[in-house]
Design an enzyme around this catalytic site. Sequence first.
Site, PDB file in Angstrom:
ATOM      1  CB  CYS A   1      -1.078   0.053   1.125  1.00 35.72           C
ATOM      2  SG  CYS A   1      -0.182  -0.299   2.840  1.00 35.72           S
TER       3      CYS A   1
ATOM      4  CG  HIS B   1      -5.686  -0.853   1.548  1.00 35.34           C
ATOM      5  ND1 HIS B   1      -5.378   0.565   1.671  1.00 35.34           N
ATOM      6  CD2 HIS B   1      -4.515  -1.332   2.294  1.00 35.34           C
ATOM      7  CE1 HIS B   1      -4.396   0.748   2.452  1.00 35.34           C
ATOM      8  NE2 HIS B   1      -3.959  -0.335   2.826  1.00 35.34           N
TER       9      HIS B   1
ATOM     10  CG  ASP C   1      -8.483   2.207   0.363  1.00 38.77           C
ATOM     11  OD1 ASP C   1      -7.501   1.952   0.566  1.00 38.77           O
ATOM     12  OD2 ASP C   1      -9.563   1.627   0.960  1.00 38.77           O
TER      13      ASP C   1
END
Length: 489
Positions: A174, A371, A369
Amino acid sequence: MVLKGLCERIVASKCTSKSSTETVDSTQVPAYLKAGSSDSKFPKASFWSSIFTSGFSVVESFSESSASEKKAVHSRSSGWAAAVRKVVTSGSMRRFHERVLGSSRTDISSSDGDIWLLGVCHQISQQESSGGVDTNNGLASFEQDFSSKILVTYRKGFDAIGDSKYTSDVNWGCMLRSSQMLVAQALLFHKLGRSWRKSVDKPVDKEYLKILQLFGDSEASAFSIHNLLQAGKGYGLAVGSWVGPYAMCRTWEVLARIQREKNDLGEPPLPMAIYVVSGDEDGERGGAPVVCIEDAFKHCSEFSRGQAAWTPLLLLVPLVLGLDKVNPRYIPLLHSTFKFPQSLGIMGGKPGASTYIIGVQSEKAFYLDPHDVQTVVNISGDTPEPNSTSSYHCNVMRHIPLDSIDPSLAIGFYCRDKDDFDDFCSHASKLAEESNGAPLFTVAQSRSFSKQVSSNDVSGDNTGFEEDAFLGTDHVNDAGTNEDDWQLL
Protein backbone atom coordinates in the site's frame (compact mmCIF):
# COMPACT_ATOMS: atom_id res chain seq x y z
CA MET A 1 -10.54 -9.41 23.44
CA VAL A 2 -12.68 -8.00 20.64
CA LEU A 3 -10.11 -8.53 17.89
CA LYS A 4 -9.35 -12.15 18.76
CA GLY A 5 -12.98 -12.96 19.39
CA LEU A 6 -13.92 -11.61 15.98
CA CYS A 7 -11.30 -13.73 14.25
CA GLU A 8 -12.27 -16.85 16.19
CA ARG A 9 -15.92 -16.45 15.25
CA ILE A 10 -15.04 -16.03 11.59
CA VAL A 11 -12.71 -19.03 11.63
CA ALA A 12 -15.25 -21.19 13.44
CA SER A 13 -18.00 -20.41 10.97
CA LYS A 14 -18.35 -22.46 7.81
CA CYS A 15 -17.94 -19.85 5.17
CA THR A 16 -19.51 -20.85 1.86
CA SER A 17 -17.98 -18.11 -0.25
CA LYS A 18 -15.66 -18.99 -3.12
CA SER A 19 -12.68 -17.36 -1.47
CA SER A 20 -12.99 -19.61 1.59
CA THR A 21 -12.58 -22.76 -0.51
CA GLU A 22 -9.27 -21.65 -1.94
CA THR A 23 -5.84 -21.59 -0.35
CA VAL A 24 -3.11 -18.99 -0.38
CA ASP A 25 0.27 -20.00 -1.71
CA SER A 26 2.60 -19.83 1.31
CA THR A 27 5.30 -18.27 -0.86
CA GLN A 28 3.05 -15.24 -1.39
CA VAL A 29 1.88 -14.72 2.16
CA PRO A 30 3.46 -11.47 3.39
CA ALA A 31 6.38 -11.95 5.74
CA TYR A 32 4.52 -10.51 8.70
CA LEU A 33 1.89 -13.32 8.52
CA LYS A 34 4.47 -16.09 8.59
CA ALA A 35 5.54 -17.54 11.90
CA GLY A 36 8.96 -16.43 12.99
CA SER A 37 9.22 -13.49 10.59
CA SER A 38 9.67 -10.73 13.12
CA ASP A 39 12.80 -9.01 11.87
CA SER A 40 12.26 -5.71 10.14
CA LYS A 41 14.23 -2.54 9.56
CA PHE A 42 11.06 -0.56 10.20
CA PRO A 43 9.76 -0.86 13.78
CA LYS A 44 6.35 0.60 12.92
CA ALA A 45 5.63 -2.48 10.84
CA SER A 46 4.46 -4.47 13.84
CA PHE A 47 2.39 -7.60 13.59
CA TRP A 48 -0.66 -5.65 14.71
CA SER A 49 -0.24 -2.82 12.23
CA SER A 50 0.28 -5.40 9.52
CA ILE A 51 -3.08 -6.92 10.40
CA PHE A 52 -4.55 -3.44 10.09
CA THR A 53 -2.99 -3.13 6.65
CA SER A 54 -5.10 -5.99 5.43
CA GLY A 55 -8.20 -4.35 6.77
CA PHE A 56 -8.92 -2.47 3.56
CA SER A 57 -8.89 -5.38 1.18
CA VAL A 58 -10.01 -8.85 0.33
CA VAL A 59 -7.11 -11.07 -0.61
CA GLU A 60 -7.43 -12.97 -3.84
CA SER A 61 -6.52 -16.65 -4.10
CA PHE A 62 -3.30 -17.64 -5.81
CA SER A 63 -3.82 -21.32 -6.54
CA GLU A 64 -6.44 -24.05 -6.61
CA SER A 65 -6.02 -26.79 -4.03
CA SER A 66 -6.96 -30.40 -3.83
CA ALA A 67 -9.53 -31.65 -1.33
CA SER A 68 -6.80 -32.93 0.95
CA GLU A 69 -4.99 -29.58 0.86
CA LYS A 70 -8.17 -27.75 1.80
CA LYS A 71 -8.64 -30.07 4.72
CA ALA A 72 -5.07 -29.53 5.86
CA VAL A 73 -5.45 -25.76 5.71
CA HIS A 74 -8.66 -25.95 7.73
CA SER A 75 -6.98 -28.08 10.38
CA ARG A 76 -4.26 -25.49 10.84
CA SER A 77 -6.72 -22.59 11.14
CA SER A 78 -6.87 -22.85 14.93
CA GLY A 79 -3.56 -20.99 15.20
CA TRP A 80 -3.61 -17.19 15.49
CA ALA A 81 -1.66 -16.52 12.29
CA ALA A 82 -3.81 -19.03 10.44
CA ALA A 83 -6.89 -17.33 11.86
CA VAL A 84 -5.76 -14.03 10.39
CA ARG A 85 -5.16 -15.66 7.02
CA LYS A 86 -8.63 -17.16 7.18
CA VAL A 87 -10.14 -13.76 7.85
CA VAL A 88 -8.16 -12.28 4.98
CA THR A 89 -9.27 -14.93 2.50
CA SER A 90 -12.92 -14.74 3.55
CA GLY A 91 -15.38 -12.10 2.46
CA SER A 92 -15.34 -10.48 5.90
CA MET A 93 -12.26 -8.31 5.49
CA ARG A 94 -14.13 -5.02 5.10
CA ARG A 95 -16.22 -5.77 8.22
CA PHE A 96 -13.00 -6.74 10.03
CA HIS A 97 -11.49 -3.36 9.15
CA GLU A 98 -14.58 -1.49 10.27
CA ARG A 99 -14.63 -3.31 13.61
CA VAL A 100 -10.95 -2.71 14.36
CA LEU A 101 -10.14 0.66 12.77
CA GLY A 102 -13.52 2.23 12.22
CA SER A 103 -15.20 2.58 8.86
CA SER A 104 -14.39 5.32 6.40
CA ARG A 105 -17.14 7.76 5.52
CA THR A 106 -18.42 8.90 2.15
CA ASP A 107 -20.91 11.60 3.19
CA ILE A 108 -20.21 15.24 2.33
CA SER A 109 -21.89 18.10 4.17
CA SER A 110 -21.97 21.71 2.97
CA SER A 111 -22.17 22.79 6.61
CA ASP A 112 -18.56 21.65 7.10
CA GLY A 113 -17.18 24.35 4.84
CA ASP A 114 -15.42 24.34 1.51
CA ILE A 115 -13.22 21.52 0.28
CA TRP A 116 -9.56 22.00 -0.64
CA LEU A 117 -8.32 19.42 -3.11
CA LEU A 118 -4.63 19.68 -4.04
CA GLY A 119 -4.54 23.46 -4.11
CA VAL A 120 -8.02 24.04 -5.53
CA CYS A 121 -10.97 25.27 -3.45
CA HIS A 122 -14.39 23.80 -4.18
CA GLN A 123 -17.01 26.11 -2.67
CA ILE A 124 -19.84 24.06 -1.25
CA SER A 125 -20.37 25.75 2.13
CA GLN A 126 -23.80 27.08 3.07
CA GLN A 127 -22.29 30.40 4.05
CA GLU A 128 -21.22 30.96 0.45
CA SER A 129 -24.61 29.99 -1.01
CA SER A 130 -26.20 33.25 0.18
CA GLY A 131 -23.60 35.13 -1.81
CA GLY A 132 -24.74 33.69 -5.11
CA VAL A 133 -22.49 30.63 -5.22
CA ASP A 134 -24.24 27.47 -6.42
CA THR A 135 -23.21 24.84 -3.87
CA ASN A 136 -24.49 22.07 -6.15
CA ASN A 137 -22.08 23.18 -8.84
CA GLY A 138 -19.33 23.30 -6.25
CA LEU A 139 -20.03 19.73 -5.19
CA ALA A 140 -20.19 18.54 -8.80
CA SER A 141 -16.87 20.29 -9.48
CA PHE A 142 -15.32 18.54 -6.50
CA GLU A 143 -16.63 15.14 -7.57
CA GLN A 144 -15.24 15.58 -11.08
CA ASP A 145 -11.89 16.76 -9.73
CA PHE A 146 -11.69 13.87 -7.26
CA SER A 147 -12.60 11.21 -9.83
CA SER A 148 -10.01 12.60 -12.27
CA LYS A 149 -7.13 11.85 -9.92
CA ILE A 150 -5.18 8.70 -10.76
CA LEU A 151 -5.86 5.76 -8.47
CA VAL A 152 -3.27 2.99 -8.12
CA THR A 153 -4.30 -0.07 -6.13
CA TYR A 154 -3.23 -3.58 -5.23
CA ARG A 155 -2.97 -5.72 -8.35
CA LYS A 156 -2.98 -9.45 -8.89
CA GLY A 157 -1.78 -11.54 -11.79
CA PHE A 158 1.34 -9.63 -12.84
CA ASP A 159 4.71 -11.21 -13.64
CA ALA A 160 6.61 -12.39 -10.59
CA ILE A 161 8.67 -9.67 -8.89
CA GLY A 162 12.38 -10.38 -9.33
CA ASP A 163 13.36 -13.83 -8.13
CA SER A 164 10.34 -14.12 -5.84
CA LYS A 165 7.09 -15.91 -6.54
CA TYR A 166 4.97 -12.87 -5.73
CA THR A 167 2.49 -12.07 -8.48
CA SER A 168 0.49 -9.69 -6.29
CA ASP A 169 1.21 -6.98 -3.73
CA VAL A 170 -1.91 -7.57 -1.65
CA ASN A 171 -1.49 -6.73 2.06
CA TRP A 172 2.01 -5.24 1.82
CA GLY A 173 2.26 -2.84 -1.15
CA CYS A 174 0.00 0.00 0.00
CA MET A 175 2.83 2.49 0.67
CA LEU A 176 4.34 1.78 -2.74
CA ARG A 177 0.93 2.30 -4.36
CA SER A 178 0.32 5.51 -2.40
CA SER A 179 3.65 6.87 -3.59
CA GLN A 180 2.84 5.91 -7.19
CA MET A 181 -0.36 7.94 -6.94
CA LEU A 182 1.45 11.01 -5.66
CA VAL A 183 4.04 10.89 -8.45
CA ALA A 184 1.31 10.21 -11.02
CA GLN A 185 -0.47 13.43 -9.96
CA ALA A 186 2.80 15.34 -10.35
CA LEU A 187 3.06 14.04 -13.90
CA LEU A 188 -0.58 14.90 -14.62
CA PHE A 189 -0.02 18.47 -13.42
CA HIS A 190 3.21 18.74 -15.42
CA LYS A 191 1.90 17.29 -18.68
CA LEU A 192 -1.77 18.31 -18.69
CA GLY A 193 -2.12 21.07 -16.08
CA ARG A 194 -4.02 21.27 -12.81
CA SER A 195 -7.33 21.98 -14.57
CA TRP A 196 -7.30 18.71 -16.53
CA ARG A 197 -10.32 16.47 -15.99
CA LYS A 198 -10.99 12.97 -17.26
CA SER A 199 -13.75 13.01 -19.85
CA VAL A 200 -16.10 10.13 -20.63
CA ASP A 201 -17.28 11.47 -23.99
CA LYS A 202 -14.00 12.61 -25.54
CA PRO A 203 -11.05 10.66 -26.97
CA VAL A 204 -8.54 9.60 -24.35
CA ASP A 205 -5.62 12.01 -24.10
CA LYS A 206 -2.36 10.44 -25.33
CA GLU A 207 -0.28 12.11 -22.62
CA TYR A 208 -2.65 10.69 -20.02
CA LEU A 209 -2.17 7.20 -21.44
CA LYS A 210 1.60 7.59 -21.41
CA ILE A 211 1.43 8.47 -17.72
CA LEU A 212 -0.62 5.37 -16.90
CA GLN A 213 1.80 3.19 -18.85
CA LEU A 214 4.66 4.37 -16.63
CA PHE A 215 2.92 2.75 -13.66
CA GLY A 216 2.16 -0.61 -15.25
CA ASP A 217 2.93 -3.76 -13.31
CA SER A 218 5.98 -5.07 -15.13
CA GLU A 219 9.68 -4.31 -15.33
CA ALA A 220 9.07 -2.67 -18.71
CA SER A 221 7.14 0.16 -17.00
CA ALA A 222 9.53 2.75 -15.60
CA PHE A 223 7.72 3.28 -12.29
CA SER A 224 6.32 -0.20 -11.70
CA ILE A 225 6.29 -1.82 -8.29
CA HIS A 226 8.95 -4.17 -9.68
CA ASN A 227 11.38 -1.33 -10.38
CA LEU A 228 10.57 0.51 -7.15
CA LEU A 229 11.51 -2.54 -5.10
CA GLN A 230 14.74 -2.97 -7.01
CA ALA A 231 15.69 0.70 -6.63
CA GLY A 232 14.84 0.74 -2.94
CA LYS A 233 16.92 -2.22 -1.76
CA GLY A 234 19.43 0.13 -0.19
CA TYR A 235 16.66 1.62 1.94
CA GLY A 236 15.24 -1.70 3.11
CA LEU A 237 12.54 -2.27 0.49
CA ALA A 238 11.79 -5.95 0.03
CA VAL A 239 9.03 -7.99 -1.55
CA GLY A 240 6.28 -8.76 0.96
CA SER A 241 7.46 -6.24 3.56
CA TRP A 242 6.17 -2.91 4.84
CA VAL A 243 8.05 0.26 3.99
CA GLY A 244 7.99 3.70 5.65
CA PRO A 245 7.55 7.14 4.04
CA TYR A 246 11.20 8.21 4.36
CA ALA A 247 12.52 5.09 2.63
CA MET A 248 9.81 5.50 -0.02
CA CYS A 249 10.84 9.08 -0.78
CA ARG A 250 14.51 8.14 -1.07
CA THR A 251 13.59 5.21 -3.32
CA TRP A 252 11.90 7.57 -5.78
CA GLU A 253 15.03 9.68 -5.79
CA VAL A 254 17.08 6.62 -6.76
CA LEU A 255 14.61 5.27 -9.32
CA ALA A 256 14.26 8.65 -11.06
CA ARG A 257 18.03 8.85 -11.41
CA ILE A 258 18.24 5.29 -12.79
CA GLN A 259 15.53 5.96 -15.36
CA ARG A 260 17.11 9.28 -16.33
CA GLU A 261 20.42 7.55 -17.03
CA LYS A 262 18.65 4.95 -19.18
CA ASN A 263 17.11 7.71 -21.28
CA ASP A 264 20.26 9.74 -21.64
CA LEU A 265 19.37 11.15 -25.05
CA GLY A 266 15.64 11.68 -24.62
CA GLU A 267 13.23 13.12 -22.08
CA PRO A 268 13.35 11.11 -18.84
CA PRO A 269 10.15 9.39 -17.66
CA LEU A 270 10.05 11.84 -14.73
CA PRO A 271 10.83 15.22 -16.33
CA MET A 272 11.53 17.00 -13.08
CA ALA A 273 14.16 17.07 -10.35
CA ILE A 274 13.40 15.40 -7.01
CA TYR A 275 14.31 17.10 -3.75
CA VAL A 276 13.78 15.03 -0.59
CA VAL A 277 13.73 17.61 2.18
CA SER A 278 15.68 16.03 5.02
CA GLY A 279 18.03 17.38 7.66
CA ASP A 280 20.76 14.81 7.04
CA GLU A 281 21.41 12.15 4.45
CA ASP A 282 20.49 9.39 6.90
CA GLY A 283 17.28 11.17 7.90
CA GLU A 284 18.03 11.17 11.62
CA ARG A 285 18.15 14.90 12.27
CA GLY A 286 15.59 16.06 14.80
CA GLY A 287 13.48 19.19 14.49
CA ALA A 288 11.72 20.73 11.53
CA PRO A 289 13.32 20.01 8.16
CA VAL A 290 14.53 22.98 6.16
CA VAL A 291 13.84 23.63 2.49
CA CYS A 292 17.18 25.12 1.42
CA ILE A 293 16.92 27.27 -1.68
CA GLU A 294 20.55 26.56 -2.57
CA ASP A 295 19.84 22.82 -2.41
CA ALA A 296 16.84 23.26 -4.70
CA PHE A 297 19.04 25.06 -7.24
CA LYS A 298 21.60 22.26 -6.94
CA HIS A 299 19.04 19.53 -7.63
CA CYS A 300 17.71 21.39 -10.66
CA SER A 301 21.21 21.99 -12.03
CA GLU A 302 22.16 18.33 -11.61
CA PHE A 303 18.93 17.23 -13.26
CA SER A 304 19.58 19.41 -16.31
CA ARG A 305 23.30 18.46 -16.33
CA GLY A 306 24.16 22.13 -15.99
CA GLN A 307 22.12 23.15 -19.02
CA ALA A 308 19.52 25.12 -17.07
CA ALA A 309 19.48 27.09 -13.84
CA TRP A 310 16.02 25.82 -12.98
CA THR A 311 13.77 22.87 -13.88
CA PRO A 312 10.41 21.55 -12.70
CA LEU A 313 10.80 20.28 -9.14
CA LEU A 314 9.13 17.55 -7.07
CA LEU A 315 9.49 18.24 -3.35
CA LEU A 316 9.00 15.35 -0.92
CA VAL A 317 8.96 16.04 2.83
CA PRO A 318 8.91 12.89 5.01
CA LEU A 319 7.90 13.59 8.62
CA VAL A 320 7.05 11.95 11.92
CA LEU A 321 4.64 14.24 13.78
CA GLY A 322 4.10 12.28 16.95
CA LEU A 323 4.36 8.84 18.52
CA ASP A 324 1.04 6.98 18.39
CA LYS A 325 -0.88 9.84 16.77
CA VAL A 326 -0.27 13.20 15.18
CA ASN A 327 0.46 15.93 17.72
CA PRO A 328 -2.67 18.16 17.64
CA ARG A 329 -0.55 21.28 17.04
CA TYR A 330 0.29 20.01 13.54
CA ILE A 331 -3.29 19.29 12.37
CA PRO A 332 -4.07 22.91 11.28
CA LEU A 333 -0.71 23.06 9.51
CA LEU A 334 -1.34 19.83 7.60
CA HIS A 335 -4.76 21.16 6.65
CA SER A 336 -3.21 24.38 5.31
CA THR A 337 -0.75 22.56 3.02
CA PHE A 338 -3.68 21.55 0.81
CA LYS A 339 -4.23 25.24 0.08
CA PHE A 340 -0.78 25.55 -1.51
CA PRO A 341 -1.16 25.79 -5.31
CA GLN A 342 1.75 23.33 -5.47
CA SER A 343 0.05 20.73 -3.24
CA LEU A 344 0.40 17.04 -4.14
CA GLY A 345 -1.18 15.75 -0.94
CA ILE A 346 0.08 13.30 1.65
CA MET A 347 1.29 9.72 1.62
CA GLY A 348 -0.21 8.53 4.87
CA GLY A 349 -3.30 7.04 6.43
CA LYS A 350 -4.22 4.71 9.25
CA PRO A 351 -1.35 3.10 11.20
CA GLY A 352 0.10 0.33 9.05
CA ALA A 353 -2.32 1.03 6.19
CA SER A 354 -1.08 3.73 3.85
CA THR A 355 -3.47 5.78 1.70
CA TYR A 356 -3.07 8.83 -0.52
CA ILE A 357 -4.72 11.88 1.08
CA ILE A 358 -5.67 14.47 -1.53
CA GLY A 359 -8.12 16.83 0.11
CA VAL A 360 -9.54 18.28 3.33
CA GLN A 361 -12.80 19.73 4.55
CA SER A 362 -12.91 20.96 8.13
CA GLU A 363 -11.64 17.95 10.13
CA LYS A 364 -12.06 15.46 7.27
CA ALA A 365 -9.28 14.07 5.09
CA PHE A 366 -10.36 12.77 1.66
CA TYR A 367 -8.23 9.97 0.29
CA LEU A 368 -7.71 7.47 -2.51
CA ASP A 369 -7.53 3.93 -1.18
CA PRO A 370 -4.95 1.52 -2.67
CA HIS A 371 -6.31 -1.48 -0.76
CA ASP A 372 -8.91 -2.63 -3.28
CA VAL A 373 -7.64 -5.63 -5.22
CA GLN A 374 -7.83 -5.44 -9.01
CA THR A 375 -6.61 -7.63 -11.82
CA VAL A 376 -3.55 -6.35 -13.66
CA VAL A 377 -4.36 -4.20 -16.71
CA ASN A 378 -2.14 -3.79 -19.74
CA ILE A 379 -2.53 -0.35 -21.29
CA SER A 380 -0.65 -0.15 -24.57
CA GLY A 381 -0.82 1.99 -27.69
CA ASP A 382 -2.79 5.17 -28.20
CA THR A 383 -6.21 3.51 -28.41
CA PRO A 384 -6.81 1.39 -25.31
CA GLU A 385 -9.71 -0.99 -25.00
CA PRO A 386 -12.98 0.51 -23.71
CA ASN A 387 -13.01 0.90 -19.91
CA SER A 388 -9.37 -0.24 -19.63
CA THR A 389 -8.55 2.96 -17.73
CA SER A 390 -11.56 2.80 -15.40
CA SER A 391 -9.63 0.89 -12.73
CA TYR A 392 -7.31 3.90 -12.41
CA HIS A 393 -10.05 6.17 -11.08
CA CYS A 394 -12.56 6.19 -8.24
CA ASN A 395 -15.81 8.07 -7.72
CA VAL A 396 -16.29 6.95 -4.11
CA MET A 397 -15.14 9.89 -2.00
CA ARG A 398 -13.97 8.32 1.24
CA HIS A 399 -12.77 10.37 4.18
CA ILE A 400 -11.38 9.86 7.65
CA PRO A 401 -10.71 12.31 10.51
CA LEU A 402 -7.51 14.19 9.78
CA ASP A 403 -6.37 13.77 13.38
CA SER A 404 -6.60 9.96 13.08
CA ILE A 405 -3.90 9.54 10.44
CA ASP A 406 -0.57 7.89 11.16
CA PRO A 407 2.04 10.42 12.37
CA SER A 408 4.54 8.91 9.93
CA LEU A 409 3.81 10.52 6.56
CA ALA A 410 5.26 12.40 3.61
CA ILE A 411 3.98 15.61 2.01
CA GLY A 412 4.47 16.32 -1.69
CA PHE A 413 4.65 19.53 -3.73
CA TYR A 414 5.17 20.19 -7.45
CA CYS A 415 6.80 23.44 -8.60
CA ARG A 416 6.60 23.98 -12.37
CA ASP A 417 9.22 26.73 -12.60
CA LYS A 418 11.24 29.19 -10.53
CA ASP A 419 8.29 31.55 -10.03
CA ASP A 420 6.20 28.64 -8.82
CA PHE A 421 8.95 27.64 -6.39
CA ASP A 422 9.19 31.23 -5.11
CA ASP A 423 5.44 31.17 -4.53
CA PHE A 424 5.78 27.86 -2.66
CA CYS A 425 8.49 29.38 -0.44
CA SER A 426 6.23 32.33 0.30
CA HIS A 427 3.34 30.07 1.34
CA ALA A 428 5.64 27.80 3.36
CA SER A 429 7.24 30.70 5.20
CA LYS A 430 3.88 32.24 6.02
CA LEU A 431 2.68 28.89 7.35
CA ALA A 432 5.80 28.63 9.51
CA GLU A 433 5.08 32.07 10.95
CA GLU A 434 1.63 30.87 12.02
CA SER A 435 2.94 27.70 13.67
CA ASN A 436 3.70 29.15 17.11
CA GLY A 437 7.26 27.88 16.99
CA ALA A 438 6.45 24.34 15.79
CA PRO A 439 6.43 24.40 11.97
CA LEU A 440 6.15 21.37 9.72
CA PHE A 441 9.18 22.67 7.82
CA THR A 442 10.91 25.98 7.23
CA VAL A 443 12.64 27.76 4.35
CA ALA A 444 16.21 29.09 4.31
CA GLN A 445 18.63 30.33 1.70
CA SER A 446 21.37 27.89 2.73
CA ARG A 447 22.12 25.07 5.15
CA SER A 448 24.71 27.14 6.99
CA PHE A 449 22.12 29.81 7.74
CA SER A 450 19.56 27.23 8.92
CA LYS A 451 22.14 25.77 11.35
CA GLN A 452 22.88 29.26 12.67
CA VAL A 453 19.19 29.87 13.32
CA SER A 454 18.81 26.48 15.02
CA SER A 455 21.70 27.41 17.33
CA ASN A 456 20.04 30.73 18.18
CA ASP A 457 16.76 28.99 18.96
CA VAL A 458 18.40 26.57 21.36
CA SER A 459 19.97 29.46 23.24
CA GLY A 460 16.59 31.13 23.57
CA ASP A 461 16.79 33.54 20.65
CA ASN A 462 13.64 32.63 18.71
CA THR A 463 13.45 35.65 16.45
CA GLY A 464 13.49 33.51 13.29
CA PHE A 465 14.98 34.11 9.86
CA GLU A 466 16.06 37.45 8.57
CA GLU A 467 14.28 38.92 5.58
CA ASP A 468 17.03 38.17 3.06
CA ALA A 469 17.42 34.57 4.24
CA PHE A 470 14.55 33.29 2.15
CA LEU A 471 12.00 34.36 -0.41
CA GLY A 472 8.79 36.23 0.22
CA THR A 473 8.69 36.44 4.05
CA ASP A 474 9.79 38.55 6.95
CA HIS A 475 10.22 35.94 9.68
CA VAL A 476 10.16 32.15 9.98
CA ASN A 477 10.49 30.38 13.30
CA ASP A 478 12.53 27.19 13.50
CA ALA A 479 11.36 24.21 15.53
CA GLY A 480 14.75 23.42 16.97
CA THR A 481 13.31 23.61 20.48
CA ASN A 482 10.66 20.99 19.70
CA GLU A 483 12.81 17.99 18.89
CA ASP A 484 11.17 16.06 21.74
CA ASP A 485 7.80 16.35 20.00
CA TRP A 486 8.78 14.66 16.76
CA GLN A 487 11.72 13.82 14.61
CA LEU A 488 12.29 13.63 10.88
CA LEU A 489 12.32 10.18 9.33
